[in-house]
Structure formats: C-alpha cells, structure tokens
Design a protein around this motif. Structure first.
Motif, PDB file in Angstrom:
ATOM      1  N   VAL A 223      68.119 102.840  77.333  1.00 42.15           N
ATOM      2  CA  VAL A 223      67.373 103.998  77.842  1.00 42.15           C
ATOM      3  C   VAL A 223      66.935 104.895  76.696  1.00 42.15           C
ATOM      4  O   VAL A 223      65.806 105.397  76.674  1.00 42.15           O
ATOM      5  CB  VAL A 223      68.233 104.790  78.847  1.00 42.15           C
ATOM      6  CG1 VAL A 223      67.529 106.083  79.268  1.00 42.15           C
ATOM      7  CG2 VAL A 223      68.543 103.941  80.068  1.00 42.15           C
ATOM      8  N   HIS A 224      67.810 105.084  75.713  1.00 42.45           N
ATOM      9  CA  HIS A 224      67.473 105.944  74.575  1.00 42.45           C
ATOM     10  C   HIS A 224      66.368 105.336  73.712  1.00 42.45           C
ATOM     11  O   HIS A 224      65.507 106.057  73.198  1.00 42.45           O
ATOM     12  CB  HIS A 224      68.721 106.204  73.738  1.00 42.45           C
ATOM     13  CG  HIS A 224      69.720 107.081  74.424  1.00 42.45           C
ATOM     14  ND1 HIS A 224      71.043 107.152  74.038  1.00 42.45           N
ATOM     15  CD2 HIS A 224      69.591 107.927  75.475  1.00 42.45           C
ATOM     16  CE1 HIS A 224      71.683 108.005  74.813  1.00 42.45           C
ATOM     17  NE2 HIS A 224      70.821 108.473  75.692  1.00 42.45           N
TER      18      HIS A 224
ATOM     19  N   ALA B 186      63.992 103.414  74.840  1.00 44.83           N
ATOM     20  CA  ALA B 186      62.772 103.611  75.625  1.00 44.83           C
ATOM     21  C   ALA B 186      62.289 105.051  75.534  1.00 44.83           C
ATOM     22  O   ALA B 186      61.081 105.316  75.443  1.00 44.83           O
ATOM     23  CB  ALA B 186      63.026 103.229  77.081  1.00 44.83           C
ATOM     24  N   GLU B 187      63.227 106.002  75.531  1.00 50.66           N
ATOM     25  CA  GLU B 187      62.859 107.418  75.381  1.00 50.66           C
ATOM     26  C   GLU B 187      62.214 107.661  74.022  1.00 50.66           C
ATOM     27  O   GLU B 187      61.225 108.394  73.912  1.00 50.66           O
ATOM     28  CB  GLU B 187      64.089 108.302  75.541  1.00 50.66           C
ATOM     29  CG  GLU B 187      64.616 108.388  76.964  1.00 50.66           C
ATOM     30  CD  GLU B 187      65.867 109.252  77.063  1.00 50.66           C
ATOM     31  OE1 GLU B 187      66.231 109.883  76.049  1.00 50.66           O
ATOM     32  OE2 GLU B 187      66.480 109.274  78.142  1.00 50.66           O
ATOM     33  N   ALA B 188      62.769 107.044  72.991  1.00 52.17           N
ATOM     34  CA  ALA B 188      62.207 107.211  71.643  1.00 52.17           C
ATOM     35  C   ALA B 188      60.790 106.661  71.583  1.00 52.17           C
ATOM     36  O   ALA B 188      59.893 107.291  71.020  1.00 52.17           O
ATOM     37  CB  ALA B 188      63.092 106.511  70.613  1.00 52.17           C
ATOM     38  N   ALA B 189      60.562 105.488  72.161  1.00 53.35           N
ATOM     39  CA  ALA B 189      59.226 104.890  72.166  1.00 53.35           C
ATOM     40  C   ALA B 189      58.238 105.799  72.869  1.00 53.35           C
ATOM     41  O   ALA B 189      57.094 105.986  72.414  1.00 53.35           O
ATOM     42  CB  ALA B 189      59.263 103.526  72.853  1.00 53.35           C
ATOM     43  N   ALA B 190      58.669 106.406  73.995  1.00 53.70           N
ATOM     44  CA  ALA B 190      57.791 107.286  74.755  1.00 53.70           C
ATOM     45  C   ALA B 190      57.506 108.581  73.991  1.00 53.70           C
ATOM     46  O   ALA B 190      56.357 109.032  73.909  1.00 53.70           O
ATOM     47  CB  ALA B 190      58.409 107.595  76.112  1.00 53.70           C
ATOM     48  N   GLU B 191      58.543 109.193  73.427  1.00 56.83           N
ATOM     49  CA  GLU B 191      58.366 110.469  72.727  1.00 56.83           C
ATOM     50  C   GLU B 191      57.555 110.315  71.444  1.00 56.83           C
ATOM     51  O   GLU B 191      56.811 111.219  71.057  1.00 56.83           O
ATOM     52  CB  GLU B 191      59.724 111.113  72.422  1.00 56.83           C
ATOM     53  CG  GLU B 191      60.434 111.610  73.668  1.00 56.83           C
ATOM     54  CD  GLU B 191      61.559 112.577  73.331  1.00 56.83           C
ATOM     55  OE1 GLU B 191      61.408 113.361  72.380  1.00 56.83           O
ATOM     56  OE2 GLU B 191      62.596 112.535  74.022  1.00 56.83           O
ATOM     57  N   LEU B 192      57.700 109.165  70.781  1.00 58.34           N
ATOM     58  CA  LEU B 192      56.921 108.920  69.570  1.00 58.34           C
ATOM     59  C   LEU B 192      55.500 108.472  69.896  1.00 58.34           C
ATOM     60  O   LEU B 192      54.647 108.409  69.010  1.00 58.34           O
ATOM     61  CB  LEU B 192      57.605 107.864  68.704  1.00 58.34           C
ATOM     62  CG  LEU B 192      58.918 108.274  68.027  1.00 58.34           C
ATOM     63  CD1 LEU B 192      59.605 107.072  67.411  1.00 58.34           C
ATOM     64  CD2 LEU B 192      58.680 109.357  66.986  1.00 58.34           C
TER      65      LEU B 192
ATOM     66  N   LYS C 112      68.037  94.138  77.870  1.00 54.68           N
ATOM     67  CA  LYS C 112      68.059  95.451  78.518  1.00 54.68           C
ATOM     68  C   LYS C 112      67.105  96.428  77.831  1.00 54.68           C
ATOM     69  O   LYS C 112      66.454  97.240  78.496  1.00 54.68           O
ATOM     70  CB  LYS C 112      69.481  96.007  78.521  1.00 54.68           C
ATOM     71  CG  LYS C 112      70.431  95.249  79.431  1.00 54.68           C
ATOM     72  CD  LYS C 112      71.864  95.718  79.258  1.00 54.68           C
ATOM     73  CE  LYS C 112      72.830  94.871  80.090  1.00 54.68           C
ATOM     74  NZ  LYS C 112      74.242  95.251  79.844  1.00 54.68           N
ATOM     75  N   VAL C 113      67.024  96.350  76.503  1.00 51.54           N
ATOM     76  CA  VAL C 113      66.107  97.222  75.764  1.00 51.54           C
ATOM     77  C   VAL C 113      64.658  96.891  76.118  1.00 51.54           C
ATOM     78  O   VAL C 113      63.836  97.784  76.362  1.00 51.54           O
ATOM     79  CB  VAL C 113      66.345  97.098  74.243  1.00 51.54           C
ATOM     80  CG1 VAL C 113      65.205  97.751  73.461  1.00 51.54           C
ATOM     81  CG2 VAL C 113      67.675  97.735  73.865  1.00 51.54           C
TER      82      VAL C 113
ATOM     83  N   ILE D 179      62.087  99.560  77.937  1.00 52.50           N
ATOM     84  CA  ILE D 179      60.807  99.956  77.342  1.00 52.50           C
ATOM     85  C   ILE D 179      59.661  99.632  78.300  1.00 52.50           C
ATOM     86  O   ILE D 179      58.749 100.441  78.498  1.00 52.50           O
ATOM     87  CB  ILE D 179      60.586  99.265  75.986  1.00 52.50           C
ATOM     88  CG1 ILE D 179      61.638  99.714  74.979  1.00 52.50           C
ATOM     89  CG2 ILE D 179      59.178  99.560  75.454  1.00 52.50           C
ATOM     90  CD1 ILE D 179      61.641  98.894  73.697  1.00 52.50           C
ATOM     91  N   ARG D 180      59.702  98.454  78.921  1.00 50.13           N
ATOM     92  CA  ARG D 180      58.653  98.076  79.874  1.00 50.13           C
ATOM     93  C   ARG D 180      58.577  99.074  81.031  1.00 50.13           C
ATOM     94  O   ARG D 180      57.488  99.416  81.500  1.00 50.13           O
ATOM     95  CB  ARG D 180      58.936  96.683  80.426  1.00 50.13           C
ATOM     96  CG  ARG D 180      58.865  95.564  79.417  1.00 50.13           C
ATOM     97  CD  ARG D 180      57.446  95.130  79.140  1.00 50.13           C
ATOM     98  NE  ARG D 180      57.419  93.925  78.308  1.00 50.13           N
ATOM     99  CZ  ARG D 180      56.770  93.817  77.172  1.00 50.13           C
ATOM    100  NH1 ARG D 180      56.097  94.849  76.691  1.00 50.13           N
ATOM    101  NH2 ARG D 180      56.770  92.696  76.482  1.00 50.13           N
ATOM    102  N   ALA D 181      59.736  99.539  81.482  1.00 50.63           N
ATOM    103  CA  ALA D 181      59.768 100.478  82.603  1.00 50.63           C
ATOM    104  C   ALA D 181      59.248 101.860  82.211  1.00 50.63           C
ATOM    105  O   ALA D 181      58.525 102.505  82.981  1.00 50.63           O
ATOM    106  CB  ALA D 181      61.188 100.589  83.146  1.00 50.63           C
ATOM    107  N   ARG D 182      59.605 102.307  81.004  1.00 45.42           N
ATOM    108  CA  ARG D 182      59.236 103.669  80.583  1.00 45.42           C
ATOM    109  C   ARG D 182      57.856 103.717  79.945  1.00 45.42           C
ATOM    110  O   ARG D 182      57.105 104.683  80.147  1.00 45.42           O
ATOM    111  CB  ARG D 182      60.294 104.182  79.588  1.00 45.42           C
ATOM    112  CG  ARG D 182      60.054 105.601  79.080  1.00 45.42           C
ATOM    113  CD  ARG D 182      60.257 106.630  80.152  1.00 45.42           C
ATOM    114  NE  ARG D 182      59.932 107.965  79.679  1.00 45.42           N
ATOM    115  CZ  ARG D 182      60.791 108.795  79.090  1.00 45.42           C
ATOM    116  NH1 ARG D 182      62.057 108.411  78.908  1.00 45.42           N
ATOM    117  NH2 ARG D 182      60.418 109.993  78.708  1.00 45.42           N
ATOM    118  N   SER D 183      57.508 102.717  79.139  1.00 44.18           N
ATOM    119  CA  SER D 183      56.223 102.697  78.418  1.00 44.18           C
ATOM    120  C   SER D 183      55.582 101.327  78.584  1.00 44.18           C
ATOM    121  O   SER D 183      55.585 100.512  77.651  1.00 44.18           O
ATOM    122  CB  SER D 183      56.434 103.007  76.935  1.00 44.18           C
ATOM    123  OG  SER D 183      57.062 104.247  76.740  1.00 44.18           O
TER     124      SER D 183
END
Length: 307
Positions: free
Chosen positions: A91-92, A94-100, A125-126, A130-134
């Motif tokens: 999850v973290h 994926a959050e980094a990919a989205a925020e960056l 899982k990573v 990532i697919r789910a968030r971005s």
C-alpha cells in the motif's frame, strides 16, 4: 578494454563525476520515502544518479526490507538476518507512486532466501496495489534469482503482469565465484528464459557491470546467451566500488568502449541497449520503456512488411 588485467585505478575520471544532490525536489522525495517507511535502492546501493533521478521525483523502491541474506562483492546493501515482511509495504509503495505522479515505477528487492517463496508474493501484492491505486502507471520489477524456488516464484509474478521483468546477470560467468558467489549464472539465465516462455509479450531486461576484469569476448558471449533467452533490453554500466571492503575497480572503462558494446549488442538483436559509464538498471527507466515499446512496434511492422 585491455584483455590483460590492469592495475587498480583509484581516481574516478571526469566522465564519472556527478554533482551532489541539493534540489528541493530531492529533499521532498527523500521526505516522502521516510514518511511512508520505504527503502530505495538509490540510497542503499549508493547510486551515483540519485541526485538527477530524485530531482525529477523518480525513485526506485526496494521492498522486503533493507537487509539482504547474501553478501555480493559489488553491492552496498547491508547483509544479515532480515526482519519480518511489512504487510503495509504494498500500500505504501502504491501511495508513493501516486504522490510522485509516476507514469513508470521500478520496484526491486533484497534477496530473501529466508522466505519460503523468496519474497515473490510481496512483489505480486505490490503490483496489485499499484494497479489499484495508479492504473495508468507502468510497472517494472527487478527481482532476485529466487534461488531454489524460481519456477513457482516467477510463475506467480508473471501472472501478476508487470510491464517489464528485469533480472540482472551482473557480470560474466567466470567472475561469479568472486563477485556474485551466492548466485549461479545459468540459473539466472534460465529465470529470464522462463519469463519469456510463460508470457512472450512481457518485456525482459537484464544488466551488466563492467570494470571488474571481464574481457570483451566474454561480454559478447553473455550478450549471445541473453538473446538466446529472449532478453529484450540490455543495460551496461561502470562498476563503482562502494567501500574499500568491496571488490576493487579493475578498470574505468572509457565511453568509447561502451559505444562499441552498444553497437555489438544492437547487431545481436536487442530491442534496446543502454550503455554508458553511469547507466544503471532503473536510470531513465520510464523513457526507456516508451522506446522499448516503439522498438517492438517497429520490428513487428518490418516483419509484417516482409511477410
């Protein structure tokens, strides 16, 4: 490059000197990684391109902790008994990919020989997070060799559909006992071949270091081995000694030799070749992915025209 082993050279030549990172974007990227509790290969492996990449808010995330179960002679990542796998890490990331705002992300890991699957399930899982968030972010993974568990590990990761599967051979087979003692050259080669067998549409990628005492003909043979395994993208960069306890630099390879390697590799049929003193696996990965897709499309178009 001389075929005989030259004396160790301590001083870096001009073509290997980079500026120290000082930009606000660099500091913001570092703060984000710390806030999310993430590790990066940029820091752990002392990458010389960290200033350039982080200024552009591109970071290569290193999952499964910061401690490796192996002790390769070229690598600056610390060795020891790793801690437990962080269930929140996917999850973290994926959050980094989205925020960056990443259009392309590279995810790598330490070796985790202590885990039953070598950490493959965490890669899956990573990718899923990532697919789910971005969903528009393309994903490149750089995995270890999953020693003694490669078939199941590779099958699980390929089924998760990353856009690029990278596994570095690192050096020529003659140097494995001293440079990469915990690995086996042909095991790594078969891993790359297995990826292509499972899904021929996936791009595969592998990298080599030079300056460790390899000879040109050995490099050419490794290129042939990679092409036999269906590797699409080859990277070649200069090895830099992280600390005095690591393998010494045998030679600082001049840019002209990198250009010669690139010419040979392109003639052998790689879709894309990146070869320069500062080339690293994840350097300019997003731009290279676009070039990789374009190269495949051009090759398919040529094949169709000749049919």
């Amino acid at each position: 490059m001389n075929e005989s082993t030259p004396l160790r050279i301590a001083r870096k030549p001009e073509w290997l000197r980079v500026r120290a990172p000082t930009s606000s974007a660099f500091r913001e990227t570092k703060a984000l990684m710390r806030r999310l509790g993430l590790h990066t290969v940029c820091e752990e492996a002392a990458c010389p391109n960290i200033g350039e990449c982080w200024q552009q808010r591109h970071a290569t995330v290193m999952i499964l902790g910061d401690t490796c179960t192996r002790a390769c002679a070229f690598c600056n990542v610390k060795t020891g008994m790793p801690g437990p796998v962080d269930p929140l890490e996917p999850v973290h990331v994926a959050e980094a990919a989205a925020e960056l705002g990443l259009s392309h992300i590279v995810v790598t890991s330490v070796d985790r020989d202590d885990l039953p699957d070598g950490g493959a399930s965490q890669f899956v899982k990573v990718i899923e997070a990532i697919r789910a968030r971005s969903p528009s972010t393309t994903i490149e993974i750089l995995t270890p060799d999953f020693r003694n568990k490669a078939d199941a590990a590779v099958e699980a990761i390929v089924a998760a559909r990353p856009d690029v599967y990278n596994h570095n051979l690192e050096t020529v087979p003659r140097l494995y006992p001293t440079i990469r003692p915990g690995a086996r050259y042909y095991h790594s080669l078969r891993l790359l071949e297995r990826v292509k067998t499972l899904d021929p549409s996936l791009f595969t990628k592998s990298g080599l270091m030079v300056g460790l005492g390899e000879q040109r003909l050995e490099m050419h043979q490794v290129m042939d081995d990679m092409r036999s395994a269906g590797v699409d993208f080859l990277t070649i960069g200069q090895y830099l000694q992280p600390t005095p306890r690591h393998a010494p630099v045998v030679e600082f390879v001049p840019p002209a030799t990198f250009a010669a390697y690139r010419t040979v590799a392109e003639a052998k049929g790689f879709l894309l070749v990146a070869a320069s003193p500062l080339t690293r696996s994840s350097h300019h990965a997003g731009e290279d992915f676009a070039r990789l897709k374009a190269a495949r499309e051009a090759r398919l178009a040529r094949a169709k025209a000749l049919a």
